[in-house]
Each structure stands twice: as C-alpha cells, then as structure tokens.
Scaffold this motif. Structure first.
Motif, PDB file in Angstrom:
ATOM      1  N   LEU A  27      50.002  47.958  41.031  1.00  0.00           N
ATOM      2  CA  LEU A  27      48.610  48.373  41.227  1.00  0.00           C
ATOM      3  C   LEU A  27      48.231  49.314  40.094  1.00  0.00           C
ATOM      4  CD1 LEU A  27      45.949  48.954  42.742  1.00  0.00           C
ATOM      5  CD2 LEU A  27      47.235  50.472  44.245  1.00  0.00           C
ATOM      6  N   ILE A  28      47.185  48.981  39.346  1.00  0.00           N
ATOM      7  CA  ILE A  28      46.707  49.801  38.238  1.00  0.00           C
ATOM      8  C   ILE A  28      45.353  50.384  38.606  1.00  0.00           C
ATOM      9  CG2 ILE A  28      46.105  49.873  35.800  1.00  0.00           C
ATOM     10  CD1 ILE A  28      47.970  47.527  35.330  1.00  0.00           C
ATOM     11  N   VAL A  29      45.284  51.708  38.651  1.00  0.00           N
ATOM     12  CA  VAL A  29      44.041  52.404  39.002  1.00  0.00           C
ATOM     13  C   VAL A  29      43.342  52.804  37.707  1.00  0.00           C
ATOM     14  CG1 VAL A  29      43.007  54.311  40.272  1.00  0.00           C
ATOM     15  CG2 VAL A  29      45.137  53.277  41.093  1.00  0.00           C
ATOM     16  N   GLY A  30      42.272  52.075  37.372  1.00  0.00           N
ATOM     17  CA  GLY A  30      41.553  52.306  36.127  1.00  0.00           C
ATOM     18  C   GLY A  30      41.984  51.321  35.068  1.00  0.00           C
ATOM     19  N   ASP A  54      38.678  49.337  39.088  1.00  0.00           N
ATOM     20  CA  ASP A  54      37.887  50.107  38.126  1.00  0.00           C
ATOM     21  C   ASP A  54      36.419  50.016  38.532  1.00  0.00           C
ATOM     22  OD1 ASP A  54      38.438  51.251  35.039  1.00  0.00           O
ATOM     23  OD2 ASP A  54      36.362  50.705  35.469  1.00  0.00           O
ATOM     24  N   ARG A  55      35.681  51.095  38.283  1.00  0.00           N
ATOM     25  CA  ARG A  55      34.274  51.160  38.697  1.00  0.00           C
ATOM     26  C   ARG A  55      33.312  50.926  37.535  1.00  0.00           C
ATOM     27  NH1 ARG A  55      34.365  57.715  39.743  1.00  0.00           N
ATOM     28  NH2 ARG A  55      34.573  58.341  37.564  1.00  0.00           N
ATOM     29  N   ILE A  82      36.906  42.589  35.609  1.00  0.00           N
ATOM     30  CA  ILE A  82      36.629  41.160  35.431  1.00  0.00           C
ATOM     31  C   ILE A  82      37.022  40.727  34.023  1.00  0.00           C
ATOM     32  CG2 ILE A  82      34.861  39.383  35.463  1.00  0.00           C
ATOM     33  CD1 ILE A  82      35.561  40.585  38.218  1.00  0.00           C
ATOM     34  N   ALA A  83      36.630  41.526  33.024  1.00  0.00           N
ATOM     35  CA  ALA A  83      37.010  41.207  31.649  1.00  0.00           C
ATOM     36  C   ALA A  83      38.528  41.209  31.488  1.00  0.00           C
ATOM     37  CB  ALA A  83      36.369  42.204  30.684  1.00  0.00           C
ATOM     38  N   ALA A  84      39.174  42.201  32.122  1.00  0.00           N
ATOM     39  CA  ALA A  84      40.636  42.278  32.050  1.00  0.00           C
ATOM     40  C   ALA A  84      41.284  41.061  32.697  1.00  0.00           C
ATOM     41  CB  ALA A  84      41.125  43.556  32.721  1.00  0.00           C
ATOM     42  N   LYS A  85      40.791  40.689  33.855  1.00  0.00           N
ATOM     43  CA  LYS A  85      41.359  39.531  34.549  1.00  0.00           C
ATOM     44  C   LYS A  85      41.223  38.270  33.700  1.00  0.00           C
ATOM     45  CE  LYS A  85      41.097  36.889  38.856  1.00  0.00           C
ATOM     46  NZ  LYS A  85      40.520  36.824  40.235  1.00  0.00           N
ATOM     47  N   GLU A  86      40.047  38.062  33.103  1.00  0.00           N
ATOM     48  CA  GLU A  86      39.828  36.860  32.302  1.00  0.00           C
ATOM     49  C   GLU A  86      40.781  36.814  31.103  1.00  0.00           C
ATOM     50  OE1 GLU A  86      35.038  36.382  33.322  1.00  0.00           O
ATOM     51  OE2 GLU A  86      35.683  37.035  31.329  1.00  0.00           O
ATOM     52  N   ARG A  87      40.916  37.942  30.428  1.00  0.00           N
ATOM     53  CA  ARG A  87      41.774  37.968  29.238  1.00  0.00           C
ATOM     54  C   ARG A  87      43.251  37.825  29.623  1.00  0.00           C
ATOM     55  NH1 ARG A  87      42.235  40.502  24.165  1.00  0.00           N
ATOM     56  NH2 ARG A  87      43.958  39.387  23.153  1.00  0.00           N
ATOM     57  N   LEU A  88      43.666  38.484  30.683  1.00  0.00           N
ATOM     58  CA  LEU A  88      45.065  38.420  31.092  1.00  0.00           C
ATOM     59  C   LEU A  88      45.449  37.011  31.528  1.00  0.00           C
ATOM     60  CD1 LEU A  88      45.381  41.807  33.005  1.00  0.00           C
ATOM     61  CD2 LEU A  88      46.347  41.240  30.770  1.00  0.00           C
ATOM     62  N   LEU A  89      44.514  36.298  32.143  1.00  0.00           N
ATOM     63  CA  LEU A  89      44.801  34.922  32.546  1.00  0.00           C
ATOM     64  C   LEU A  89      44.853  33.984  31.343  1.00  0.00           C
ATOM     65  CD1 LEU A  89      42.756  34.591  35.855  1.00  0.00           C
ATOM     66  CD2 LEU A  89      45.245  34.771  35.587  1.00  0.00           C
ATOM     67  N   GLU A  90      44.165  34.349  30.258  1.00  0.00           N
ATOM     68  CA  GLU A  90      44.312  33.586  29.024  1.00  0.00           C
ATOM     69  C   GLU A  90      45.711  33.786  28.438  1.00  0.00           C
ATOM     70  OE1 GLU A  90      41.256  34.811  26.372  1.00  0.00           O
ATOM     71  OE2 GLU A  90      39.644  33.861  27.499  1.00  0.00           O
ATOM     72  N   ILE A  91      46.226  35.003  28.588  1.00  0.00           N
ATOM     73  CA  ILE A  91      47.566  35.318  28.085  1.00  0.00           C
ATOM     74  C   ILE A  91      48.632  34.677  28.958  1.00  0.00           C
ATOM     75  CG2 ILE A  91      49.216  37.219  27.736  1.00  0.00           C
ATOM     76  CD1 ILE A  91      46.745  38.982  27.072  1.00  0.00           C
ATOM     77  N   ARG A  92      48.400  34.731  30.297  1.00  0.00           N
ATOM     78  CA  ARG A  92      49.398  34.205  31.233  1.00  0.00           C
ATOM     79  C   ARG A  92      48.715  33.562  32.433  1.00  0.00           C
ATOM     80  NH1 ARG A  92      53.291  37.871  34.171  1.00  0.00           N
ATOM     81  NH2 ARG A  92      53.287  36.151  35.640  1.00  0.00           N
ATOM     82  N   ASP A  98      44.465  40.484  41.432  1.00  0.00           N
ATOM     83  CA  ASP A  98      43.505  40.863  42.471  1.00  0.00           C
ATOM     84  C   ASP A  98      42.632  41.960  41.871  1.00  0.00           C
ATOM     85  OD1 ASP A  98      42.166  41.344  44.792  1.00  0.00           O
ATOM     86  OD2 ASP A  98      43.868  42.196  45.882  1.00  0.00           O
ATOM     87  N   ALA A  99      41.353  41.673  41.589  1.00  0.00           N
ATOM     88  CA  ALA A  99      40.470  42.601  40.870  1.00  0.00           C
ATOM     89  C   ALA A  99      39.420  43.200  41.803  1.00  0.00           C
ATOM     90  CB  ALA A  99      39.788  41.884  39.713  1.00  0.00           C
ATOM     91  N   HIS A 100      39.222  44.511  41.685  1.00  0.00           N
ATOM     92  CA  HIS A 100      38.270  45.221  42.543  1.00  0.00           C
ATOM     93  C   HIS A 100      37.314  46.055  41.689  1.00  0.00           C
ATOM     94  CE1 HIS A 100      40.519  44.384  46.307  1.00  0.00           C
ATOM     95  NE2 HIS A 100      41.541  44.326  45.464  1.00  0.00           N
TER      96      HIS A 100
END
Length: 333
Positions: A27-30, A54-55, A82-92, A98-100
């Motif tokens: 779990l990453i906060v921020g 992240d807010r 959302i941006a992090a999730k999209e990029r991370l899924l491109e990597i792997r 799970d993004a909040h």
C-alpha cells in the motif's frame, strides 16, 4: 521468470526471495515524487499487487522529479493514481493495482491496510505519517518512511514488535517547515530517498529486515550520508507502540477545510459538493466548466475550483480556510 533473472542472481534475493516478492501486496500512501517512483521500482521488482492512494492530479511543476508522469498527464490534469496505474500497467500488464482518488483518512487507511503486507510513505506532511504509523502498529503491518526537500533526504523502516515507532523518533527527526513548494527540490534527493525506502521494503518483503535498525539521512548536494541506530529509542509510554497504545491519530477527525502543505490551495470536504450541485452552481453563475472523467473545474471570485466526484474540492490561489468555507457556502449553500 526471465524478467527477474538479474534480480534473482543477487544472492540476497534468489528464487525464494522472488517468490516472496511476487506474493506481496504493498500500500503506497501518496503517488507524488516519492510514491510514484517507489511504485515503479516495486512494480519492476515483481511485487504482486499495489494499492495506491492520492488526492491530487498531475501538474507541470511535478514533471521535473515525478518521473512516472508525462506532459500529456499534466495537460489532462489526470489524477496521479490514475496516471500511475496506466503507466505501471504499460510496464507490467500482469500487475494488480487498486487505485483510490481520495484524501487519506483513518477509516480509508484502516480498510485498505488490512490487505497489505507493507505500507510505504509517499506523503509530504507530519499528520499523515502519524496516521500511517498508528494504522501500521494497530494492525501489525511494517511500514517505511521517506522524506525529501531541497537536496536532503531521510528514510527509516518500522516493524511492530521489533522497532520503535515513528512517534518515538519524532523528537530526533530532522525538523523543518520547508516543503518542495516553498524551498524547492532536486530530483536526485527524491531518488536517494526512494532508493533507501525501496531497499528497506525489499528486505521486509523477503523477511530479511533485522537488527540493528537505522534511520538514514543525507544531503546529495553536499555528499553527506549518515545513519544512526534507532533500536534503543522505544518509549514505554508511547501512545502507538508503548505498553498501553491508544493510537491517537485514528481519533483525529479530518477538518472540513485544510491547507495543502506548502501550497496556496485549500481542500474542502463537503457532502453538498456533487456533480449535479456543481452543474447547478456554474449554470447559475454563467461560468464555463471544464470536465474530465474525474472532476469538474471552474473559476469563481478569482479562484480556481477543482471538484471531485466524492464531495471533495480544491480551491487554488487561496490559503484561508474560513474564506474557503464561505465560498463553498456561497456556491452550494
């Protein structure tokens, strides 16, 4: 396992260490400078699942050090998770994420922490770190602190039952009111903080984080790098890890309005702020509204409003909380 072959060749990881990493949830906060980079390194290391909170959304001023994001993300003001999730899924593509898009408060963090094997600090403020600390110790979850500003960095791992907690160390932590938004930062300080943080995370995930335990601090510009032992710093009366813990950060109620650290921005949380209410308000004012899949943006009384779907808004160009409450009442009262 060819993807992780070089990591598995390292004798501290090996086949068994890689298996453990793959079975873990972090779990990453921020997901700003610290959290986005730690998320990328853990994704590349083969962690099984990431939970991101992240807010905020991506802005141009982030791109100098938040290497996971692009100009397109800033153009679209895309929420960081959302941006992090999209990029991370491109990597792997096989990574579970799970993004909040949310303010990290006690109930949310308690709910998400139950699933996690490890919590990582990607925040920029003292109060949220105390909250992470209390949740981690209440549920027996290890967590790793990291911070950076200007050219300095610090990091430390905390394990319930083995180390003193963050609250015990508060009197000896580097004290500063500086933030990246007021004093600036260079990217190598971020990368050094995350290098320390993720290395500690890998030790914890592979069950190799053992005494002696250290807080690590340094300044990359001056090339100063230090560590000091924390083993003997536990306070018996500590409200988080002492003999009678009360976890006081979990009793703190989030303010309706709060200033974002180091920025001329106030966050307001109010159930009246719905998508329909924003449409009604801007229609009454005759104001143009910019819509994204995640929020509505408009200007009023010289300020920029960014309204999310969950009763939360950011008022940019303002640092007075009472004024923020007045504006919200004028718009949605």
């Amino acid at each position: 396992m060819e993807r992780y072959s070089r990591q598995m060749l390292y004798n501290k990881i090996g086949v068994e260490g890689q298996r453990l990493i793959a079975s873990r949830t972090v779990l990453i906060v921020g997901t700003g400078a610290l959290g986005s980079l730690s998320g990328e390194l853990l994704a590349r290391a083969g962690v099984g699942k990431l939970i991101l909170i992240d807010r905020d959304y991506v802005e141009y001023s982030n791109l100098q050090r938040q290497t996971l994001y692009t100009e397109k993300d800033a153009d679209e003001k895309k929420p960081k998770v959302i941006a992090a999730k999209e990029r991370l899924l491109e990597i792997r593509p096989d990574l579970e994420i799970d993004a909040h898009i949310a303010h990290c408060d006690g109930p949310l963090l308690e709910d998400l922490a139950e699933e996690a094997d490890l919590l990582l600090d990607g925040t920029d403020n003292f109060d949220t770190r105390l909250l992470i600390n209390d949740v981690a110790y209440k549920y027996g979850k290890p967590w790793v602190y990291a911070a950076c500003v200007e050219a300095s960095y610090s990091s430390c791992g905390f394990v319930p039952g083995a180390t003193p907690c963050y609250r015990c160390l508060v009197p000896v932590l580097p004290t500063t009111t500086l933030t990246c938004d007021t004093a600036g930062i260079i990217a190598p300080a971020v990368q050094m903080a995350v290098a320390e943080q993720v290395t500690t995370a890998l030790k914890i995930l592979t069950e190799q984080y053992e005494a002696p335990f250290y807080m690590r601090i340094g300044n990359v510009w001056d090339m100063d790098h230090m560590k000091y032992r924390i083993d003997g710093m536990k306070e018996p009366s500590c409200e988080t890890c002492g003999e009678a813990p009360t976890y006081p950060a979990l009793d703190m109620k989030a303010d309706v309005a709060m200033r974002l650290c180091g920025r001329d921005t106030v966050q307001v949380m109010d159930d009246r702020i719905t998508e329909a209410a924003v449409d009604h308000a801007v229609g009454r004012l005759g104001t143009k509204v910019n819509r994204t899949p995640y929020f509505q943006e408009f200007h009023y009384d010289g300020y920029r409003f960014v309204c999310f779907r969950n009763g939360r808004l950011l008022i940019h160009g303002l640092d007075e909380m009472n004024k923020a409450k007045t504006l919200v009442n004028q718009l949605f009262g």
